[in-house]
Every structure is written in C-alpha cells, then in structure tokens.
Motif scaffolding. Structure first.
Motif, short mmCIF file in Angstrom:
data_model
loop_
_atom_site.label_atom_id
_atom_site.label_comp_id
_atom_site.label_asym_id
_atom_site.label_seq_id
_atom_site.Cartn_x
_atom_site.Cartn_y
_atom_site.Cartn_z
N UNK A 165 -20.86 29.22 -63.99
CA UNK A 165 -19.70 28.58 -63.37
C UNK A 165 -18.37 29.15 -63.86
N UNK A 166 -18.40 30.14 -64.73
CA UNK A 166 -17.15 30.69 -65.28
C UNK A 166 -16.29 31.24 -64.15
N UNK A 167 -14.99 31.06 -64.33
CA UNK A 167 -14.03 31.54 -63.34
C UNK A 167 -13.18 32.64 -63.95
N UNK A 168 -12.49 33.33 -63.10
CA UNK A 168 -11.65 34.44 -63.55
C UNK A 168 -10.64 33.97 -64.60
N UNK A 169 -10.06 32.81 -64.39
CA UNK A 169 -9.07 32.30 -65.34
C UNK A 169 -9.68 31.84 -66.65
N UNK A 170 -11.00 31.69 -66.70
CA UNK A 170 -11.67 31.33 -67.95
C UNK A 170 -11.82 32.54 -68.86
N UNK A 171 -11.86 33.74 -68.27
CA UNK A 171 -12.20 34.93 -69.04
C UNK A 171 -11.05 35.96 -69.06
N UNK A 172 -10.48 36.25 -67.90
CA UNK A 172 -9.48 37.32 -67.79
C UNK A 172 -8.32 37.21 -68.78
N UNK A 173 -7.65 36.06 -68.86
CA UNK A 173 -6.53 35.96 -69.80
C UNK A 173 -6.96 36.13 -71.27
N UNK A 174 -8.17 35.72 -71.59
CA UNK A 174 -8.64 35.86 -72.97
C UNK A 174 -8.93 37.32 -73.29
N UNK A 175 -9.49 38.05 -72.32
CA UNK A 175 -9.71 39.49 -72.51
C UNK A 175 -8.37 40.17 -72.77
N UNK A 176 -7.39 39.87 -71.95
CA UNK A 176 -6.05 40.47 -72.10
C UNK A 176 -5.46 40.13 -73.47
N UNK A 177 -5.54 38.84 -73.84
CA UNK A 177 -4.99 38.41 -75.12
C UNK A 177 -5.67 39.12 -76.29
N UNK A 178 -6.99 39.26 -76.22
CA UNK A 178 -7.73 39.92 -77.31
C UNK A 178 -7.30 41.37 -77.46
N UNK A 179 -6.92 42.01 -76.36
CA UNK A 179 -6.51 43.42 -76.44
C UNK A 179 -5.03 43.56 -76.76
N UNK A 180 -4.19 42.90 -76.02
CA UNK A 180 -2.74 43.13 -76.11
C UNK A 180 -2.09 42.38 -77.26
N UNK A 181 -2.42 41.12 -77.41
CA UNK A 181 -1.74 40.32 -78.45
C UNK A 181 -2.45 40.38 -79.80
N UNK A 182 -3.79 40.34 -79.79
CA UNK A 182 -4.51 40.26 -81.04
C UNK A 182 -4.99 41.62 -81.54
#
Length: 158
Positions: free
Chosen positions: A119-136
């Motif tokens: 049931x995962x949605x794009x907003x469940x995963x996409x922003x976290x992927x971005x955050x893990x790369x760009x911010x963290x």
C-alpha cells in the motif's frame, strides 16, 4: 557419352550452387529479422489505433463521482522496518545482484511495494529517499538515480 569425370564436375557445380543458396538464405534471414520485428511493432500500433478509433467519443461525458480524499501518505504497519531501512535494503539487494548504477525513487517504491508494503505511496518513500541523499548524505544521487555511497556498496557486496 557422359563420363564419370563429367558426373563429378556436375556434382561439384551442384554443391557450389547449394552452398551459394545457403549463404544467400542466411544473409536474407539475417537482414529480414529486424524488418520482421519492426513489422510486428507496426501491427501492434495498428491494433491500438484501431481500438482507439473504434471507441465512440462521448459528447456529453457524465461527471465522475466524487471519491473520498485520500491522505498523501498512508500509515505504515508497525511490524515493518522503517522506510529508510527498507530503502537501504532495496538498494543493497539491487546493487549486489544487478549491474544497475542506482534506482529512481519510482523503482525504489516498486521494490518496497513488492517486498514489504503493497500500500506504500509515492509520498511515503520519495521524499525520504531525497532527504537521505540531499540533506543527510546517506545516499548518493546522480541525476535521477539514487544509490548507496561507495563505502556502503563495498560493505553490501561482502
């Protein structure tokens, strides 16, 4: 009157013609194969166009019924790993078992859906992927692809 030598000459000429015919047949088949594939593509496109043309256009389309508004994200079941852990596991598996340089957020989402959370949605995963790369700085981002950092890739391969 024909002699055995004449028969041998005849047979050699026949073999030469058969060899030439085999060579031309192979050449023809190798040249025809891409054309056959392209023809199959055109036939598929023709079927699609035909089906689209066959459907009548509605002059007065009925308004679609209103659906309940779904939240942008869904609640992750408690028994699953955290989303960042799922992302890392997916990237470890893909990079250890394929030649891929990385995955898009959509591909990561598809893997998470197939392995953990349908049931995962794009907003469940996409922003976290971005955050893990760009911010963290926990993932590497090259263009649209996300991958493990080089040192994490070596650890995953071992």
């Amino acid at each position: 009157m024909p002699t055995p030598a004449d028969l041998a000459i005849l047979r050699e000429a026949k073999k030469a013609l058969e060899a030439e015919l085999d060579k031309l047949t192979l050449e023809f088949e190798s040249r025809a194969e891409p054309i056959k594939k392209q023809l199959a593509d055109f036939e598929a496109a023709e079927r699609v166009w035909t089906s689209l043309i066959a459907k009548p256009f509605e002059t007065n389309p009925r308004p679609k019924p209103l659906r309940a508004i779904r939240p942008a994200t869904s609640k992750k079941p408690d028994h699953l790993p955290t989303v960042p852990d799922m992302i890392v596991r997916v990237l470890e598996h893909v990079q250890a078992n394929t030649l891929e340089d990385g995955l898009t957020p959509e591909a990561i989402l598809a893997e998470i859906r197939s392995r953990y959370w349908p049931e995962a949605r794009s907003n469940d995963v996409g922003p976290i992927v971005w955050r893990m790369a760009v911010k963290e700085g926990r993932l590497q981002k090259i263009g649209a692809l996300y991958s493990l950092l080089p040192q994490a890739r070596k650890a995953a391969a071992e």
